[in-house]
Scaffold this motif. Sequence first.
Motif, mmCIF file in Angstrom:
data_model
loop_
_atom_site.group_PDB
_atom_site.id
_atom_site.type_symbol
_atom_site.label_atom_id
_atom_site.label_comp_id
_atom_site.label_asym_id
_atom_site.label_seq_id
_atom_site.Cartn_x
_atom_site.Cartn_y
_atom_site.Cartn_z
ATOM 1 N N LEU A 119 -23.057 7.060 -15.320
ATOM 2 C CA LEU A 119 -22.247 6.944 -14.109
ATOM 3 C C LEU A 119 -21.213 8.064 -14.085
ATOM 4 O O LEU A 119 -20.556 8.333 -15.093
ATOM 5 N N ILE A 120 -21.078 8.699 -12.930
ATOM 6 C CA ILE A 120 -20.026 9.699 -12.733
ATOM 7 C C ILE A 120 -19.151 9.251 -11.569
ATOM 8 O O ILE A 120 -19.640 9.077 -10.446
ATOM 9 N N LEU A 121 -17.876 9.069 -11.845
ATOM 10 C CA LEU A 121 -16.906 8.645 -10.845
ATOM 11 C C LEU A 121 -16.111 9.859 -10.399
ATOM 12 O O LEU A 121 -15.150 10.275 -11.051
ATOM 13 N N ASN A 122 -16.521 10.456 -9.284
ATOM 14 C CA ASN A 122 -15.860 11.639 -8.756
ATOM 15 C C ASN A 122 -14.792 11.200 -7.759
ATOM 16 O O ASN A 122 -14.961 11.323 -6.548
ATOM 17 N N GLY A 123 -13.703 10.644 -8.297
ATOM 18 C CA GLY A 123 -12.619 10.159 -7.455
ATOM 19 C C GLY A 123 -12.517 8.646 -7.451
ATOM 20 O O GLY A 123 -12.770 8.004 -6.422
ATOM 21 N N PRO A 124 -12.171 8.025 -8.581
ATOM 22 C CA PRO A 124 -12.002 6.560 -8.623
ATOM 23 C C PRO A 124 -10.781 6.122 -7.811
ATOM 24 O O PRO A 124 -9.924 6.950 -7.466
ATOM 25 N N LEU A 125 -10.695 4.825 -7.526
ATOM 26 C CA LEU A 125 -9.643 4.314 -6.635
ATOM 27 C C LEU A 125 -9.021 3.022 -7.174
ATOM 28 O O LEU A 125 -9.081 1.979 -6.526
ATOM 29 N N PRO A 126 -8.380 3.063 -8.340
ATOM 30 C CA PRO A 126 -7.719 1.862 -8.851
ATOM 31 C C PRO A 126 -6.309 1.728 -8.274
ATOM 32 O O PRO A 126 -5.316 2.148 -8.867
ATOM 33 N N ILE A 127 -6.206 1.136 -7.094
ATOM 34 C CA ILE A 127 -4.926 1.067 -6.381
ATOM 35 C C ILE A 127 -4.213 -0.254 -6.652
ATOM 36 O O ILE A 127 -4.807 -1.237 -7.080
ATOM 37 N N THR A 128 -2.907 -0.264 -6.354
ATOM 38 C CA THR A 128 -2.099 -1.470 -6.465
ATOM 39 C C THR A 128 -2.179 -2.260 -5.159
ATOM 40 O O THR A 128 -2.639 -1.760 -4.131
ATOM 41 N N GLU A 129 -1.687 -3.488 -5.204
ATOM 42 C CA GLU A 129 -1.666 -4.293 -3.987
ATOM 43 C C GLU A 129 -0.740 -3.674 -2.936
ATOM 44 O O GLU A 129 -1.015 -3.746 -1.735
ATOM 45 N N ALA A 130 0.343 -3.058 -3.366
ATOM 46 C CA ALA A 130 1.253 -2.402 -2.423
ATOM 47 C C ALA A 130 0.557 -1.232 -1.744
ATOM 48 O O ALA A 130 0.706 -1.021 -0.528
ATOM 49 N N GLU A 131 -0.216 -0.471 -2.498
ATOM 50 C CA GLU A 131 -0.952 0.651 -1.913
ATOM 51 C C GLU A 131 -2.033 0.159 -0.969
ATOM 52 O O GLU A 131 -2.288 0.780 0.072
ATOM 53 N N ARG A 132 -2.642 -0.957 -1.307
ATOM 54 C CA ARG A 132 -3.645 -1.544 -0.418
ATOM 55 C C ARG A 132 -3.000 -1.950 0.909
ATOM 56 O O ARG A 132 -3.549 -1.713 1.984
ATOM 57 N N GLN A 133 -1.827 -2.543 0.845
ATOM 58 C CA GLN A 133 -1.146 -2.968 2.061
ATOM 59 C C GLN A 133 -0.680 -1.778 2.881
ATOM 60 O O GLN A 133 -0.721 -1.807 4.119
ATOM 61 N N ASP A 134 -0.255 -0.709 2.211
ATOM 62 C CA ASP A 134 0.124 0.518 2.930
ATOM 63 C C ASP A 134 -1.063 1.037 3.734
ATOM 64 O O ASP A 134 -0.897 1.501 4.874
ATOM 65 N N PHE A 135 -2.249 0.993 3.142
ATOM 66 C CA PHE A 135 -3.445 1.421 3.861
ATOM 67 C C PHE A 135 -3.683 0.537 5.079
ATOM 68 O O PHE A 135 -3.956 1.033 6.177
ATOM 69 N N MET A 136 -3.599 -0.779 4.898
ATOM 70 C CA MET A 136 -3.864 -1.700 5.996
ATOM 71 C C MET A 136 -2.875 -1.502 7.144
ATOM 72 O O MET A 136 -3.231 -1.639 8.311
ATOM 73 N N ASN A 137 -1.647 -1.145 6.817
ATOM 74 C CA ASN A 137 -0.620 -0.955 7.845
ATOM 75 C C ASN A 137 -0.621 0.460 8.433
ATOM 76 O O ASN A 137 0.007 0.689 9.464
ATOM 77 N N GLY A 138 -1.323 1.377 7.762
ATOM 78 C CA GLY A 138 -1.295 2.769 8.188
ATOM 79 C C GLY A 138 -2.638 3.278 8.668
ATOM 80 O O GLY A 138 -3.011 3.101 9.828
ATOM 81 N N LEU A 139 -3.390 3.902 7.759
ATOM 82 C CA LEU A 139 -4.659 4.520 8.129
ATOM 83 C C LEU A 139 -5.629 3.523 8.750
ATOM 84 O O LEU A 139 -6.352 3.850 9.697
ATOM 85 N N HIS A 140 -5.645 2.291 8.239
ATOM 86 C CA HIS A 140 -6.581 1.305 8.783
ATOM 87 C C HIS A 140 -6.321 1.058 10.260
ATOM 88 O O HIS A 140 -7.262 1.030 11.070
ATOM 89 N N ARG A 141 -5.084 0.915 10.641
ATOM 90 C CA ARG A 141 -4.764 0.676 12.052
ATOM 91 C C ARG A 141 -5.131 1.878 12.913
ATOM 92 O O ARG A 141 -5.598 1.722 14.042
#
Length: 266
Positions: A119-141
Amino acid sequence: MTTPRRGYADGPFGQVHFQHLGEGDPVVLLHQAPMTSGQFDNVYAPLAARGFHAIGIDMPGFGLSDPVPFVPGVGDYAKAVPPVLNALGISACAILGHHTGALAATEAVLQFPDRFSALILNGPLPITEAERQDFMNGLHRRELDYKAKPHAQHMVELFDIRDDLAEGTISDARLSDYVIQAMVGKGAYWHGHHAAYQYRHDETLAAIEHRTLILTNTGDVIFDLAQRARAIRPDFAYAALEGGGIDIVDQQPEAWADAVSAFLRS
């Protein structure tokens, strides 16, 4: 041949489009969102020249692959891989994913462990819950509101975003191709990033038992998350190219192919 051949496999949600080049050891390539297997256009030939059978897959809803008939998760994208391997008569192979594709590649080795050797992970994404919420309130919208505008202004906006990220290192022709890749899929535009940011990569990283490389580049916008993944799994191999951005396969195709080859041949 330097031009990949194309094909379709019957997947769990309809047809899965793929392209492939080379006759050596097989390696599956899973793209970032919202792109297609065309993301790897400039590395199919370098991988083939290094003795690999490079196989790019349009994940469900992207490119020419049929969409999932509901809001997909990363695990749904992973389910598209085995049908392509079956169509090509491949029992097991290495798998590489870039950004969202790295999450789908993780799920593929967890769901179908016997089908993958590395397996090669070219850009893993282990984010925090705060970062997840920032996404939902920002880019996701913003992505939920993404729609066609007069005179294709929505495409101009996407072009400008990718141009800013590339900082002048990608040609106008290739940037235009990025826009086409983002627009051609039959899935909703927001599905890919939504699936990525709902995924708990910090948890699934711990479950990986396959030989794994964390591949990154210092100019990637999520370079810091690769360091976080490395801290979670210090036993994984690690390689970092200097500079570049999210378009590293276009900016440094030979160096990128060297890093992939070095790990898979080790």
